[in-house]
Design a protein around this motif. Structure first.
Motif, short mmCIF file in Angstrom:
data_model
loop_
_atom_site.label_atom_id
_atom_site.label_comp_id
_atom_site.label_asym_id
_atom_site.label_seq_id
_atom_site.Cartn_x
_atom_site.Cartn_y
_atom_site.Cartn_z
N THR A 494 28.27 12.32 -18.03
CA THR A 494 27.48 12.02 -19.23
C THR A 494 28.39 11.94 -20.45
OG1 THR A 494 27.06 14.37 -19.65
CG2 THR A 494 25.50 13.21 -18.21
N ASN A 495 27.76 11.84 -21.61
CA ASN A 495 28.52 11.77 -22.86
C ASN A 495 29.29 13.06 -23.16
OD1 ASN A 495 27.71 9.12 -23.56
ND2 ASN A 495 25.74 9.90 -24.29
N ALA A 496 28.92 14.16 -22.51
CA ALA A 496 29.63 15.42 -22.74
C ALA A 496 31.10 15.32 -22.34
CB ALA A 496 28.94 16.54 -21.97
N THR A 497 31.39 14.55 -21.28
CA THR A 497 32.79 14.37 -20.88
C THR A 497 33.58 13.62 -21.94
OG1 THR A 497 32.14 14.37 -18.54
CG2 THR A 497 34.27 13.40 -19.09
N LEU A 498 33.00 12.59 -22.54
CA LEU A 498 33.70 11.84 -23.57
C LEU A 498 33.88 12.67 -24.84
CD1 LEU A 498 31.97 8.35 -23.17
CD2 LEU A 498 34.09 9.17 -22.13
N ILE A 499 32.90 13.47 -25.20
CA ILE A 499 33.04 14.33 -26.38
C ILE A 499 34.11 15.38 -26.14
CG2 ILE A 499 31.83 16.01 -27.81
CD1 ILE A 499 29.26 14.44 -27.31
N ASN A 500 34.16 15.93 -24.92
CA ASN A 500 35.20 16.89 -24.58
C ASN A 500 36.58 16.24 -24.63
OD1 ASN A 500 36.47 19.22 -23.69
ND2 ASN A 500 36.03 18.81 -21.52
N LEU A 501 36.69 15.00 -24.17
CA LEU A 501 37.97 14.29 -24.22
C LEU A 501 38.39 14.01 -25.66
CD1 LEU A 501 40.27 12.80 -22.80
CD2 LEU A 501 38.78 10.80 -22.62
N SER A 502 37.46 13.65 -26.52
CA SER A 502 37.80 13.36 -27.92
C SER A 502 38.29 14.60 -28.66
CB SER A 502 36.60 12.75 -28.64
OG SER A 502 35.52 13.68 -28.66
N LYS A 503 37.90 15.80 -28.21
CA LYS A 503 38.32 17.04 -28.87
C LYS A 503 39.61 17.60 -28.29
CE LYS A 503 33.60 18.48 -30.01
NZ LYS A 503 32.55 19.53 -29.82
N SER A 504 40.12 17.03 -27.19
CA SER A 504 41.33 17.54 -26.55
C SER A 504 42.58 16.89 -27.15
CB SER A 504 41.28 17.28 -25.04
OG SER A 504 41.28 15.87 -24.79
N LYS A 505 43.74 17.45 -26.80
CA LYS A 505 45.01 16.87 -27.25
C LYS A 505 45.33 15.57 -26.54
CE LYS A 505 47.06 21.33 -28.47
NZ LYS A 505 48.20 22.25 -28.24
N ALA A 506 44.70 15.34 -25.41
CA ALA A 506 44.95 14.10 -24.67
C ALA A 506 44.43 12.88 -25.41
CB ALA A 506 44.31 14.17 -23.28
N ALA A 507 43.53 13.08 -26.39
CA ALA A 507 43.00 11.94 -27.14
C ALA A 507 44.08 11.26 -27.96
CB ALA A 507 41.85 12.39 -28.05
N LYS A 508 45.13 11.99 -28.34
CA LYS A 508 46.20 11.39 -29.14
C LYS A 508 47.10 10.48 -28.32
CE LYS A 508 44.83 13.68 -32.74
NZ LYS A 508 44.20 12.98 -33.88
N THR A 509 47.14 10.68 -27.02
CA THR A 509 48.02 9.88 -26.15
C THR A 509 47.27 8.92 -25.24
OG1 THR A 509 48.01 11.64 -24.48
CG2 THR A 509 49.75 11.72 -26.16
N LEU A 510 45.95 8.97 -25.23
CA LEU A 510 45.17 8.14 -24.31
C LEU A 510 45.32 6.66 -24.66
CD1 LEU A 510 43.20 8.39 -21.92
CD2 LEU A 510 41.33 8.23 -23.59
N GLU A 511 45.62 5.84 -23.63
CA GLU A 511 45.80 4.40 -23.81
C GLU A 511 44.80 3.58 -23.00
OE1 GLU A 511 49.78 3.38 -22.89
OE2 GLU A 511 50.67 4.65 -24.45
N HIS A 512 44.35 4.09 -21.89
CA HIS A 512 43.44 3.34 -21.02
C HIS A 512 42.31 4.25 -20.57
CE1 HIS A 512 41.96 0.66 -17.88
NE2 HIS A 512 42.03 1.68 -17.04
#
Length: 751
Positions: A494-512
């Motif tokens: 669900t959208n909870a996974t995307l919100i969790n990803l946006s709050k993590s440090k991986a959001a700064k390096t995510l490309e795909h």
């Protein structure tokens, strides 16, 4: 006169001074009596004090003796009759030079027999029989012949005191040796062999094979092994013949290091004969071996593997004829192996792979999709102990269970932290992990990866329908280098996974990011993710619940990445956005993407001083300075490549081509025309839908009125006018009056 001897003296060099001592004849030991005919001798024999000579005597003092030469006779001088040489003398003067000694203050030009040109000797040609007639003009030290006393003539030698007439005497032409003619130079043939091979190395393999038909010599050069260190047939496998491939492998096999025969099915009948024709020196230095898509027998594969112990990369996916025996040969003969690709080789299981893992310590890339037996705990424990894999591909492995994945990450019975209950084990070196379509996995197995794969960059868990948001909650918070994430067709996310990803440090390096067919994800999760991921380059959102808000936000975020004032600087693709088959995406959102790609914004105004020259009233030029404000334009540096509904995609692609080539005006005109056409199409559709609705409504009312009339027999007297808006008038006791009337609609606005 007493007997005296006078030696001959050559002319002095051009650099000698004109002093009287150097031009006098050397006196001998015995005194020599003077004669009236020789006043110069009287002047030079006075040892008490030097006598100042007059002009005539000074001229005679400068007389110099030189070797015999007929040049004096050519000058028109008569033989001397004033001085008589008697026989019995030891030596005599052969000739006398009448030229004055050359000094630094002499104004007369040098003649042909001066010392600058003659190197101390006369350059005039000698007559036959003279002492110097047999000498070359270029000999430096000619031999002087003393005169015999019997040959001395008694005729007096006249002395001509007149200034000799300066005439130019041409030098004789000296025959030079002809310059040897250079033989014909064949540029290509005379080049060294190494240079010719280096020139041919710039040709493509297809061109090298073509030029090999020029001649026999070219044929040998084109099949030289130095040109075929890398034999990659992937780009031209359909054009090259099997004979040419076999010839290259036979002649240049000892030099080949990279052998890529992907798709070369034409070698199906040549493998057996190729193995028998090879010698011990051919194809024994391979480092990369790829036979993907080839129809090759197992014995031929084993033949190549046994002969090449230096193999580093082995790529043979979808080969159904290799089995665990092939893995045993690799384990025993290829200790330097780093990459092994055996995807979709269904005849291989973990028993053969275990030998490769144990014998190849440098193995870092293992691709073993659809391999059987991954539920073997001993094999997973071997992977845990080695801990050298950086890429592990295990797609469509139904045998991979949660317990096996935990053993690969944690080992067997690890020690755990008292506070966090996390296993205390060395972190894994995995950078890319693919466990897609492993239907036996659940949240428990994926949770084991959390806190143990800090170097993870690529992660794929597509089509694992049993996974939920809990599986990725801790993993996304502990992978700070994550760049690629694919969760396609994981329907429970669900959208909870995307919100969790946006709050993590991986959001700064995510490309795909790919969330295709995740039908529970929409704007709530994608919008904060777009704002938190500044480096996102690829976003697959097809078959999700996103709307036009996502497209608008994507256009805005890409626009913030920068702009330039240089019109000549072309933009580049900043984001690949896939948004087709999304029910909530309309043409208005697509239009926002087009407008954002082609938008040229106005920047700040700049004040610039302009200088102009003009002619004043008095006729003089004046310089006029004026401050002018210039409006700068800002062009986007990155644009979005959108994939939308197939009916709009052709227009979207054309607009993208115009933007990527810097044709901003053409892109703006295309976007405006497409928007007008879409508005007109929608209005026509709404109008058509309205006409059909009113028609159905009117027919329903007419049918209802007829039924009412039949039942009641009469209508109220007050029923007049068009009460229902249908355009019909009713009279008391009767049905509709005047029949059908024309609908009073506005008609089509476009027409």
């Amino acid at each position: 006169m007493d007997s005296t001897s006078i030696t001959t003296v050559t002319t002095s060099s051009s650099t000698s001074s004109s002093s009287s001592s150097s031009s006098q004849p050397r006196q001998l030991d015995s005194p020599r009596p003077m004669t009236p005919a020789s006043p110069a001798v009287e002047a030079t024999t006075a040892f008490d004090q030097p006598v100042k000579l007059k002009s005539r005597h000074r001229l005679l003092q400068g007389l110099q003796r030189m070797s015999s030469s007929p040049s004096l006779a050519k000058l028109g001088r008569s033989r001397s009759s004033e001085k008589v040489y008697k026989s019995g003398q030891k030596a005599s003067i052969s000739c006398v030079s009448l030229g004055s000694p050359i000094s630094s203050y002499s104004l007369s030009p040098p003649n042909s027999y001066t010392s600058q040109l003659s190197n101390g000797f006369s350059t005039a040609p000698t007559t036959p029989g003279s002492p110097c007639s047999q000498q070359s003009y270029f000999e430096s030290n000619p031999r002087l012949r003393p005169l015999d006393p019997n040959e001395i003539t008694t005729a007096p030698v006249p002395i001509d005191l007149r200034t000799p007439k300066l005439t130019s005497i041409p030098l004789p032409e000296i025959s030079e040796k002809p310059f040897p003619r250079r033989p014909d130079f064949n540029f290509w043939k005379d080049l060294p062999h190494e240079v010719r091979i280096h020139v041919l190395s710039f040709l493509s393999p297809k061109e090298i094979i073509k030029v090999s038909a020029v001649s026999k010599e070219w044929h040998d050069m084109c099949f030289d092994g130095q040109l075929w260190t890398s034999l990659d047939c992937q780009g031209y496998y359909q054009q090259i013949t099997s004979e040419a491939l076999v010839k290259i492998m036979l002649k240049a096999g000892a030099f080949v290091k990279n052998l890529n025969l992907r798709g070369c099915v034409q070698l199906r009948d040549q493998w057996l004969s190729l193995g028998t024709r090879m010698t011990n020196q051919e194809c024994r230095n391979l480092e990369s071996f790829s036979i993907e898509g080839c129809k090759i027998e197992r014995s031929s594969i084993h033949f190549f593997l046994l002969r090449n112990p230096r193999l580093i990369h082995i790529n043979m996916p979808s080969m159904q004829n290799i089995n665990n025996a092939t893995m045993k040969i690799i384990a025993s003969h290829c200790p330097e192996l780093e990459l092994l690709n055996i995807d979709w080789c269904s005849q291989i299981d973990t028993k053969g792979l275990k030998k490769v893992i144990q014998s190849c310590p440098n193995l870092t890339d293992l691709r073993a999709s659809e391999v059987r037996g991954l539920d073997d705990n001993d094999f997973m424990l071997e992977l845990f102990q080695r801990n050298n894999l950086e890429r592990l591909i295990l797609q469509h492995c139904d045998s991979l269970t949660d317990e096996a994945l935990e053993i690969m990450v944690h080992g067997s019975d690890p020690d755990r932290d008292v506070l966090t209950d996390h296993p205390i084990v060395p972190p894994r070196r995995l950078r890319h992990l693919d466990i897609s379509r492993c239907r036996s996995l659940t949240d428990r197995g994926v949770k084991a990866l959390a806190h143990n794969v800090p170097l993870l960059e690529g992660f794929r868990i597509c089509q694992n329908t049993a996974l939920t948001d809990d599986a990725l909650e801790d993993l996304l918070q502990t992978t700070n280098r994550l760049t690629h994430l694919e969760v396609e067709e994981v329907e429970l996310l669900t959208n909870a996974t995307l919100i969790n990803l946006s709050k993590s440090k991986a959001a700064k390096t995510l490309e795909h990011l790919s969330i295709s067919y995740c039908e529970q994800m929409g704007d709530v999760g994608v919008l904060p993710l777009l704002k938190a991921c500044p480096e996102i380059k690829s976003l697959c959102l097809d078959n999700t619940r996103i709307s036009d808000l996502v497209l608008i936000e994507a256009s805005e975020q890409v626009r913030k990445r920068g702009s330039t004032t240089k019109k000549s600087q072309l933009p580049k693709k900043g984001l690949e956005l896939v948004a087709f088959d999304c029910a909530n995406v309309t043409w208005a959102g697509v239009r926002e993407i087009l407008q954002g790609n082609g938008r040229v914004m106005q920047g700040r105004k700049k004040s610039v001083m302009q200088k102009t020259n003009r002619v004043g009233e008095d006729g003089e030029r004046e310089e006029v300075r004026k401050v002018v404000e210039i409006q700068t334009l800002l062009y986007p540096t990155q644009i979005i490549h959108l994939k939308a509904f197939y009916g709009w995609q052709q227009t979207v692609e054309e607009h993208y081509k115009r933007c990527i080539t810097g044709r901003w005006g053409a892109a703006d005109r295309l976007e405006a025309k497409w928007a007008e056409w879409m508005v007109a199409s929608e209005e026509v559709g709404v109008a058509a839908q309205g006409w059909s609705t009113r028609r159905r409504r009117r027919r329903a009312r007419d049918a209802e009125n007829r039924v009412r009339d039949d039942e009641d027999g009469a209508a109220p007297d007050t029923a007049t006018g068009d009460e229902d808006g249908s355009g019909m008038e009713y009279s008391a006791g009767r049905g509709p009056r005047g029949g059908r009337r024309r609908a009073r609609s506005g008609g089509c606005m476009v027409m």
